[in-house]
Write a protein that holds these residues in place. Structure first.
Motif, mmCIF file in Angstrom:
data_model
loop_
_atom_site.group_PDB
_atom_site.id
_atom_site.type_symbol
_atom_site.label_atom_id
_atom_site.label_comp_id
_atom_site.label_asym_id
_atom_site.label_seq_id
_atom_site.Cartn_x
_atom_site.Cartn_y
_atom_site.Cartn_z
ATOM 1 N N PRO A 58 1.012 -1.246 -0.066
ATOM 2 C CA PRO A 58 -0.135 -0.173 0.090
ATOM 3 C C PRO A 58 0.772 1.409 -0.106
ATOM 4 O O PRO A 58 0.462 2.256 -0.559
ATOM 5 C CB PRO A 58 -0.833 -0.107 1.472
ATOM 6 N N THR A 59 1.978 1.388 0.506
ATOM 7 C CA THR A 59 2.963 2.413 0.625
ATOM 8 C C THR A 59 3.479 2.737 -0.805
ATOM 9 O O THR A 59 3.118 3.879 -1.313
ATOM 10 C CB THR A 59 4.290 2.071 1.557
ATOM 11 N N LEU A 60 3.725 1.643 -1.623
ATOM 12 C CA LEU A 60 4.115 1.904 -3.024
ATOM 13 C C LEU A 60 2.811 2.447 -3.891
ATOM 14 O O LEU A 60 3.222 3.292 -4.756
ATOM 15 C CB LEU A 60 4.872 0.891 -3.741
ATOM 16 N N LYS A 61 1.703 1.823 -3.541
ATOM 17 C CA LYS A 61 0.585 2.207 -4.173
ATOM 18 C C LYS A 61 0.314 3.794 -4.037
ATOM 19 O O LYS A 61 0.011 4.492 -4.923
ATOM 20 C CB LYS A 61 -0.693 1.429 -4.111
ATOM 21 N N VAL A 71 0.400 7.522 -6.779
ATOM 22 C CA VAL A 71 -1.103 8.371 -6.918
ATOM 23 C C VAL A 71 -1.173 9.577 -6.212
ATOM 24 O O VAL A 71 -1.867 10.463 -6.425
ATOM 25 C CB VAL A 71 -2.415 7.439 -6.791
ATOM 26 N N SER A 72 -0.661 9.917 -5.202
ATOM 27 C CA SER A 72 -1.004 11.087 -4.033
ATOM 28 C C SER A 72 0.284 11.942 -3.959
ATOM 29 O O SER A 72 1.351 11.661 -3.886
ATOM 30 C CB SER A 72 -0.992 10.313 -2.763
ATOM 31 N N ARG A 73 0.014 12.873 -3.864
ATOM 32 C CA ARG A 73 0.918 14.133 -3.304
ATOM 33 C C ARG A 73 0.712 14.550 -1.863
ATOM 34 O O ARG A 73 1.571 15.347 -1.212
ATOM 35 C CB ARG A 73 0.767 15.376 -3.956
ATOM 36 N N LEU A 78 3.751 7.705 9.390
ATOM 37 C CA LEU A 78 3.621 8.709 8.537
ATOM 38 C C LEU A 78 4.365 8.776 7.309
ATOM 39 O O LEU A 78 5.651 8.538 7.347
ATOM 40 C CB LEU A 78 4.048 9.819 9.509
ATOM 41 N N ALA A 79 3.718 9.056 6.070
ATOM 42 C CA ALA A 79 4.305 8.954 4.910
ATOM 43 C C ALA A 79 4.099 10.464 4.237
ATOM 44 O O ALA A 79 3.038 10.999 4.169
ATOM 45 C CB ALA A 79 3.783 8.130 3.906
#
Length: 261
Positions: free
Chosen positions: A91-94, A98-100, A136-137
Motif C-alpha cells: 500500500p505504501t508504494l501504491k 497516486v498521491s501528493r 507517517l508518509a
C-alpha cells in the motif's frame, strides 16, 4: 518548531548530505519523531524500488538497519511479497504512485475500531511483529515523473503523543520535508541538469518567495504586495523555471540555500 531558516542552516553548515540529514533528523527527533527516513528517489516502476540501481540517495532506515538490508536484498516484486513484514510496502508504494498528500495511520486506532476494516490485519502485524504503532508518509515529489521521494516517520511506543503531534503539525512537517529535499538537491545536485537554470530572480520574484518562506499563503502574499493572486502565481512559476524547481516549496528551498532571499 523549526522554520525554513533552521533547515537552511542544517544544510548550509553540513559538509556532506549525510551530515545535513543528521542535523535535520535530530531536529525532527527533538520534536518527538525519533524514527525517520528519507528516500530522495524511488523508481516506482521497478519491482523493488528500494533495491533498484536507479534508487536515489537514502537517509535513515525504513524501520531499522537489519530490516533495511532485508528489503534491499529482496529479489522479486515487493508488491506481491507474502512475508508479513513486507506487506506494508504494497500500500505504501501504491499510495506514492497516486498521491501528493500526506498519509498518517495510527495502527492502534485502526485495531481498536469496530468491524474488520480492510487495513486492520496489516495494522495488527505492524504492531505485533514490528512494534510500529503509527506510520507517517510525506510524498515530496510528483509521482507523474515515475520517481517518488518520501519522508517517513514512525511511532514505536503505545502512546497517543506521537499521533497528537503529527495531526497538529501535519502541513508544517510536509513543508519541512519539501524544504529539506529542495535544499539538499540545490547544494548537492543528484542529476546532471540540477542547477543549470538561471538564478537571476527579479526583485518581485524574490519578494514573493520570501513571503512564502515566512509562512504566507497565496492570498496573503498577494495582499501584502498589493498584487493579484494571478500575478502572485505567475511570479512563482517564473521563479520555479529559473531555479529548476518542481514545486513552490522547492523553489523557496533552492532560493534560500542559494542565498537569493
Amino acid at each position: 518548531m523549526f522554520d525554513v531558516n533552521q533547515i537552511a542552516d542544517a544544510v548550509s553548515g553540513a559538509k556532506t548530505p549525510d551530515a545535513a540529514w543528521k542535523t535535520f533528523s535530530d531536529q525532527l527527533a527533538a520534536e518527538g519523531l525519533g524514527r525517520t527516513a528519507l528516500h530522495s528517489a524511488l523508481p516506482l516502476e521497478a519491482e523493488n524500488p528500494f533495491a533498484s540501481e536507479r534508487t536515489g540517495r537514502t537517509f535513515g532506515a525504513i524501520w531499522e538497519p537489519a530490516y533495511d538490508r532485508r528489503v534491499r536484498r529482496y529479489r522479486g516484486d515487493v508488491r506481491t511479497a507474502a512475508a508479513p513484514d513486507l506487506l506494508h510496502l504494497r500500500p505504501t508504494l501504491k499510495f506514492l504512485g497516486v498521491s501528493r498528500s500526506p498519509l498518517f495511520i495510527d495502527h492502534r486506532e485502526v485495531v481498536a475500531s469496530r468491524g474488520e476494516r480492510v487495513f486492520k490485519p496489516l495494522c495488527r502485524i505492524m504492531i505485533g511483529e514490528m512494534g510500529q504503532y503509527q506510520g507517517l508518509a510525506l510524498p515530496l515529489r510528483d509521482p507523474a515523473s515515475g520517481m517518488a521521494a518520501i519522508l517517513s516517520a514512525w511511532g514505536d511506543e503505545d502512546r497517543s503523543e506521537f499521533s497528537a503531534y503529527v495531526k497538529a503539525h501535519l502541513d508544517l512537517l510536509h513543508l519541512a520535508g519539501h524544504y529539506f529535499l529542495g535544499m539538499l538537491d540545490a547544494k548537492w545536485p543528484a542529476r546532471s541538469d540540477e542547477g543549470s537554470g538561471s538564478n537571476d530572480l527579479s526583485e518581485r520574484e524574490r519578494q514573493v518567495l520570501s513571503l512564502y518562506a515566512r509562512g504566507f499563503r497565496t492570498a496573503g502574499v498577494a495582499d501584502h504586495l498589493r498584487i493579484s493572486e494571478r500575478s502572485t502565481n505567475e511570479y512563482v512559476t517564473r521563479a520555479r523555471r529559473k531555479l529548476r524547481a518542481r514545486t513552490r516549496a522547492e523553489a523557496v528551498a533552492r532560493a534560500t540555500i542559494l542565498d537569493l532571499l
